[in-house]
Scaffold this motif. Structure first.
Motif, PDB file in Angstrom:
ATOM      1  N   UNK A 239      51.050  36.677  32.973  1.00 14.46           N
ATOM      2  CA  UNK A 239      50.961  35.700  34.643  1.00 14.46           C
ATOM      3  C   UNK A 239      50.957  36.469  35.875  1.00 14.46           C
ATOM      4  N   UNK A 240      51.072  37.737  36.128  1.00 17.71           N
ATOM      5  CA  UNK A 240      51.368  37.661  37.356  1.00 17.71           C
ATOM      6  C   UNK A 240      49.708  38.515  37.529  1.00 17.71           C
ATOM      7  N   UNK A 241      48.604  38.547  36.542  1.00 17.59           N
ATOM      8  CA  UNK A 241      47.727  39.335  36.627  1.00 17.59           C
ATOM      9  C   UNK A 241      46.913  38.390  37.496  1.00 17.59           C
ATOM     10  N   UNK A 242      47.436  37.123  37.357  1.00 17.22           N
ATOM     11  CA  UNK A 242      46.645  36.135  38.696  1.00 17.22           C
ATOM     12  C   UNK A 242      46.359  36.744  39.850  1.00 17.22           C
ATOM     13  N   UNK A 258      53.924  46.578  41.285  1.00 19.02           N
ATOM     14  CA  UNK A 258      53.933  45.426  41.915  1.00 19.02           C
ATOM     15  C   UNK A 258      55.596  44.586  40.679  1.00 19.02           C
ATOM     16  N   UNK A 259      55.257  45.115  39.807  1.00 21.23           N
ATOM     17  CA  UNK A 259      55.972  43.713  38.625  1.00 21.23           C
ATOM     18  C   UNK A 259      57.156  44.603  38.867  1.00 21.23           C
ATOM     19  N   UNK A 260      57.429  46.403  38.971  1.00 26.37           N
ATOM     20  CA  UNK A 260      58.403  46.526  39.382  1.00 26.37           C
ATOM     21  C   UNK A 260      59.688  45.576  40.385  1.00 26.37           C
ATOM     22  N   UNK A 261      59.034  45.604  41.514  1.00 21.92           N
ATOM     23  CA  UNK A 261      59.438  45.399  42.873  1.00 21.92           C
ATOM     24  C   UNK A 261      59.172  43.900  42.922  1.00 21.92           C
ATOM     25  N   UNK A 262      58.175  42.807  41.820  1.00 24.05           N
ATOM     26  CA  UNK A 262      58.926  41.885  41.536  1.00 24.05           C
ATOM     27  C   UNK A 262      59.931  41.915  40.488  1.00 24.05           C
ATOM     28  N   UNK A 265      60.979  44.325  35.749  1.00 22.75           N
ATOM     29  CA  UNK A 265      60.772  45.797  34.500  1.00 22.75           C
ATOM     30  C   UNK A 265      62.333  45.788  34.503  1.00 22.75           C
ATOM     31  N   UNK A 266      63.078  45.918  33.775  1.00 18.47           N
ATOM     32  CA  UNK A 266      64.298  45.715  33.294  1.00 18.47           C
ATOM     33  C   UNK A 266      64.968  46.811  34.450  1.00 18.47           C
ATOM     34  N   UNK A 267      64.691  47.866  33.805  1.00 16.86           N
ATOM     35  CA  UNK A 267      64.795  49.632  34.247  1.00 16.86           C
ATOM     36  C   UNK A 267      64.582  49.690  35.130  1.00 16.86           C
ATOM     37  N   UNK A 268      63.187  49.353  36.171  1.00 18.98           N
ATOM     38  CA  UNK A 268      62.327  49.848  37.377  1.00 18.98           C
ATOM     39  C   UNK A 268      61.657  51.044  36.832  1.00 18.98           C
ATOM     40  N   UNK A 269      61.658  51.243  35.095  1.00 16.44           N
ATOM     41  CA  UNK A 269      61.436  52.216  35.086  1.00 16.44           C
ATOM     42  C   UNK A 269      59.545  52.196  35.371  1.00 16.44           C
ATOM     43  N   UNK A 270      58.362  53.187  35.578  1.00 12.94           N
ATOM     44  CA  UNK A 270      57.349  52.841  35.233  1.00 12.94           C
ATOM     45  C   UNK A 270      56.310  53.485  33.601  1.00 12.94           C
TER      46      UNK A 270
END
Length: 340
Positions: A239-242, A258-262, A265-270
């Motif tokens: 949904x964030x891709x919107x 961006x996903x990590x900042x939001x 991503x549970x472990x903040x890992x790329x």
């Protein structure tokens, strides 16, 4: 399952060498693999028809990546939508996927007929599999039939059909066209399209027409239906891709950050973010545009069929808000143009 076991023995595949996606085959996957491997020697098409709750792309992808298919076919190509309808462009795509890269430079300046001859010569002794994902028009089928040689060696074309209405162009053995009020039962439909043999897989207990109505009656169509079945973490990422414009080639490094900042991503890992993206790609929501030499995704884009969902859903559920956008407008637009 006996057919698969006998093939396994002939190919020298032990149970320990099976890839993960071929362990514990369900009946539907077993049926699809049998049609691809055990079907007639004539070049034929296996079509997966849209049905409620079936992710056609993932289903076809599981078969395509199975050890059975990899060992049986000498060469294979997965071609995603959108397809050009010009024969020369489709021919170029098939050549790019099927032929060795070392030969591409000597072919690129040839005319259409010469390219087709070169492709036919290359495939003369090869069993090949070509997958066309999300076929919307019979125009593509017409071109594919003209381009591909029939070497009578069991080569296959596997397609996923999104527009159920397309089947009305197919005929039963008695010459009658398929009607939308037809209720498929008892295994795959054996039909032809202009004399070309088709095997259609449809896993549903209602008529084709009722299937269309059920999809259209869902507020978001089949893409929205599949989206709702995603795990919560993937649903958020999708949904964030919107926030990205349609057709934009998105930098995955930027997307992961961006996903990590939001907090998605549970472990903040790329690495986890990349895994999530791979799952969205496998599910048919996102397309990988460029990959690095090591295979990691460099850029991606939103699949065109997902644009209507991303246009409406985030605003309907207040996932994203904007003073410039009225959610009711998107609901109206979506009801007029439901994504199939």
């Amino acid at each position: 399952m006996d057919d698969i076991k006998s093939f396994e023995a002939e190919a020298g595949i032990s149970s320990s060498s099976k890839s993960r996606d071929t362990v514990g085959l369900d009946d539907r996957m077993e049926e699809l693999l049998d049609l691809l491997i055990e079907g007639p020697s004539q070049l034929s098409v296996v079509a997966i028809l849209d049905s409620i709750g079936l992710d056609k792309t993932a289903f076809a992808g599981e078969a395509y990546n199975s050890s059975y298919v990899k060992h049986y076919f000498d060469c294979h190509a997965w071609i995603r939508e959108p397809y050009p309808y010009e024969a020369d462009q489709i021919l170029d795509i098939i050549i790019k996927f099927l032929m060795p890269s070392s030969r591409l430079s000597e072919i690129e300046d040839k005319n259409y007929e010469m390219k087709k001859i070169i492709l036919h010569e290359y495939l003369m002794t090869k069993q090949y599999l070509i997958v066309l994902d999300d076929v919307w028009s019979t125009d593509v089928l017409d071109v594919i039939r003209e381009i591909l040689p029939d070497n009578q060696n069991g080569s296959r074309v596997l397609i996923t059909l999104t527009q159920i209405e397309m089947v009305t162009s197919f005929q039963f053995e008695n010459g009658e066209n398929i009607r939308l009020d037809f209720v498929p039962t008892g295994g795959p439909l054996r039909v032809t399209y202009q004399g070309w043999p088709f095997l259609i897989l449809y896993h549903g207990s209602i008529s084709l027409e009722e299937n269309i109505e059920e999809v259209l009656d869902t507020p978001l169509g089949i893409v929205g239906f599949t989206c709702c079945k995603l795990p919560f973490c993937l649903k958020l990422c999708f949904l964030y891709l919107s926030v990205f414009p349609a057709h934009l080639e998105i930098s995955t490094r930027q997307l992961y950050q961006l996903w990590i900042a939001e907090g998605f991503i549970p472990d903040n890992s790329e690495a986890t973010a990349e895994n999530y993206l791979e799952q969205l790609i496998k599910g048919g929501f996102v397309e990988a545009k460029k990959r690095k030499a090591a295979g990691t995704i460099n850029t991606c884009s939103i699949r065109s069929r997902c644009h209507p969902v991303l246009l409406a859903v985030p605003y309907m559920v207040e996932f994203i808000s904007s003073c410039f956008m009225d959610p009711e407008v998107f609901v109206v637009l979506l009801s007029r143009n439901p994504p199939l």
